[in-house]
Design an enzyme around this catalytic site. Sequence first.
Site, short mmCIF file in Angstrom:
data_model
loop_
_atom_site.label_atom_id
_atom_site.label_comp_id
_atom_site.label_asym_id
_atom_site.label_seq_id
_atom_site.Cartn_x
_atom_site.Cartn_y
_atom_site.Cartn_z
N LYS A 74 0.81 -1.22 0.00
CA LYS A 74 0.00 0.00 0.00
C LYS A 74 0.84 1.27 0.00
O LYS A 74 0.33 2.35 -0.27
CB LYS A 74 -0.97 -0.01 1.17
CG LYS A 74 -2.02 -1.11 1.02
CD LYS A 74 -3.19 -0.91 1.94
CE LYS A 74 -4.32 -1.86 1.62
NZ LYS A 74 -4.03 -3.25 2.06
C1 LIG Z 1 -4.78 -4.30 1.65
C2 LIG Z 1 -4.09 -5.60 1.62
C3 LIG Z 1 -4.56 -6.63 0.80
C4 LIG Z 1 -5.81 -6.51 -0.02
O1 LIG Z 1 -5.68 -5.61 -1.09
P1 LIG Z 1 -6.99 -5.06 -1.83
O2 LIG Z 1 -6.51 -4.07 -2.80
O3 LIG Z 1 -7.83 -4.43 -0.75
O4 LIG Z 1 -7.66 -6.22 -2.44
C5 LIG Z 1 -3.82 -7.81 0.75
N1 LIG Z 1 -2.72 -7.98 1.50
C6 LIG Z 1 -2.25 -7.01 2.31
C7 LIG Z 1 -1.05 -7.28 3.12
C8 LIG Z 1 -2.91 -5.79 2.41
O5 LIG Z 1 -2.45 -4.84 3.21
#
Ligand SMILES: *Cc1c(COP(=O)(O)O)cnc(C)c1O
Length: 433
Positions: free
Chosen positions: A107
Site C-alpha cells: 500500500k
Molecule cells: C490491503 C491488503 C490486501 C488486499 O488488497 P486489496 O486491494 O484491498 O484487495 C492484501 N494484502 C495485504 C497485506 C494488504 O495490506
Amino acid sequence: MNYYSLNKTAPNTTFREATIKGQAPDKGLYFPERIPTVDPAVIKNINSYSKEELAFIVMQPYVGDTIDTNSLQRIVSETIHFPFPLVKVNDHISSLELFHGPTLAFKDVGARFMSRCLGYFSQQQKGKVTVLVATSGDTGGAVANGFLGVDGVEVVILYPSGKVSPVQELQLTTCGQNITALEVNGSFDDCQAMVKDAFMDADLNKALQLTSANSINVARWLPQQLYYFFAYQQWEDKQNPPVIAVPSGNFGNICAGLLAHVSGLPVQHFIAACNVNDSVPEYLRSGTYQSKTAIPTISNAMDVGSPSNFIRVMELFGSKYEAIKEKISGYTVTDEITKQTIADVYQQFGYTLDPHGAVAYDALEQYLSNHPDLKGMFLETAHPVKFPDTVEAMIGQKLSIPESAQHLFTKEKQSILMDAEFASLKEWLLTKK
Ligand SMILES: *Cc1c(COP(=O)(O)O)cnc(C)c1O
C-alpha cells in the site's frame, strides 16, 4: 483524461478533481473514460526502460495535463523509490515482493502517489483538505507515512480496535503532526461504513473538504498498476506470460492489475485469492454476487465482506460474467490451510510467507496443479514481520524486525477511542475543526 462516476449521475471530471473529491457527488466510484493503450513497442522492449521511465509512461495518460511533466516525473520516481524484486520460490512459482517500502506493505505505492498528488493540488487551492481513511491494517500505516508533514492536508485514520497487529498499530498511531488515529470499537466494515457515511453527510461536507485515501480514490488505485509492469520486466519467459495470484480484500490491487492487462500488459490469467471472506470467488463460482458480513481471519487486511472495488472489475469487463470468468479464477483459503502453507513453504523451500501471501500461494498452487504447463507468481503484499504471532508459530523461528521498522518500538501509541457510530465520528470531526 476524464473520469466518470460508476453511478452515472454525476458530471465527468478531471484527475485533479477526482483525487481531491475521492468519490463522485452521486457516491459512485470514479472510472477512467477510456483505458489508454501502452504502446506495444514499449511492452516488447520493456527491459530497455527504467522503472521510473515506465512508471511515467503508464501514469501520464491518467493524469493528463493536471500535473506538469517535471512534477509528475518527480512524483512517480518518489513513489517507486524502493525495490520490487521477483523472487523464485520453486520451479513454477515466484514471489513478487511488494513489502520493501517504508511501511512494509504494497500500500506504500498507492499512498505515496496519492499523498504527493494531493500535496501538489493543495498548493493551488485555499483551505485544508481532510483525508478520511478506514484501515484493516496496512492502509493506515502507508497513508500516515505517505502524508506525514504534507502541508494543507489533515489525515484521520479509523481502525478496528484489537484487530490489527502490533507493528501495524504502531505505524498508524505514532506519527503525530497532521496524522490522527481513531481506534474504533468495531470491525473494519464498521470503520468503512463510518467513512462512507461521512462522505454522504451534508453538514460535514459543508464544514470540511473531505477526501478518501482508500483505494476508491483513483490516485491510490491507479499507481498499483506499476508493479505488474515491473514484474513483467523481471519475468524471464516473455513468450509465456505469468499467471498472477493476488491476495484480495477490497479488490483494488487485482483491479489495477486487470487494468494494466487491458492496457496491453501480457498476463496469462488472474487469480483472486481470498480468505473465507469470499463474496467474489463465490460470485465467480455461482454467477450471483452477495456481500457478506466480514469474518476475522489471520490475513486481516483481507477481512472485507463487501469489496468496494469489485464494481470497477465489473466495469472493466462490461459487467459480463462470462468475460470475467475467463480472465479471473477465485479461490477461498481457510486459516487452517493458510497456516499449513506457511509451514510447508518454509520447510520445502526456505521461503517465509506472510498470511496474505500464503493465501495467494495456495490459490496459485491449486490453479497450477490443474494447468501444469503454466507458471506463475503471487503478490507478497506484506512483510511477514507484520504478523509475527502466526508466522513464527508456523516456521518455528523468531523473525527479526527489519531495521526500517525498529524505530517504531521506541514510540508511544496515540489514539482516540471511539464507538462504531457515525454520530461519534461526526461530532468529533466537527469539534476538531
Ligand atoms: C490491503 C491488503 C490486501 C488486499 O488488497 P486489496 O486491494 O484491498 O484487495 C492484501 N494484502 C495485504 C497485506 C494488504 O495490506
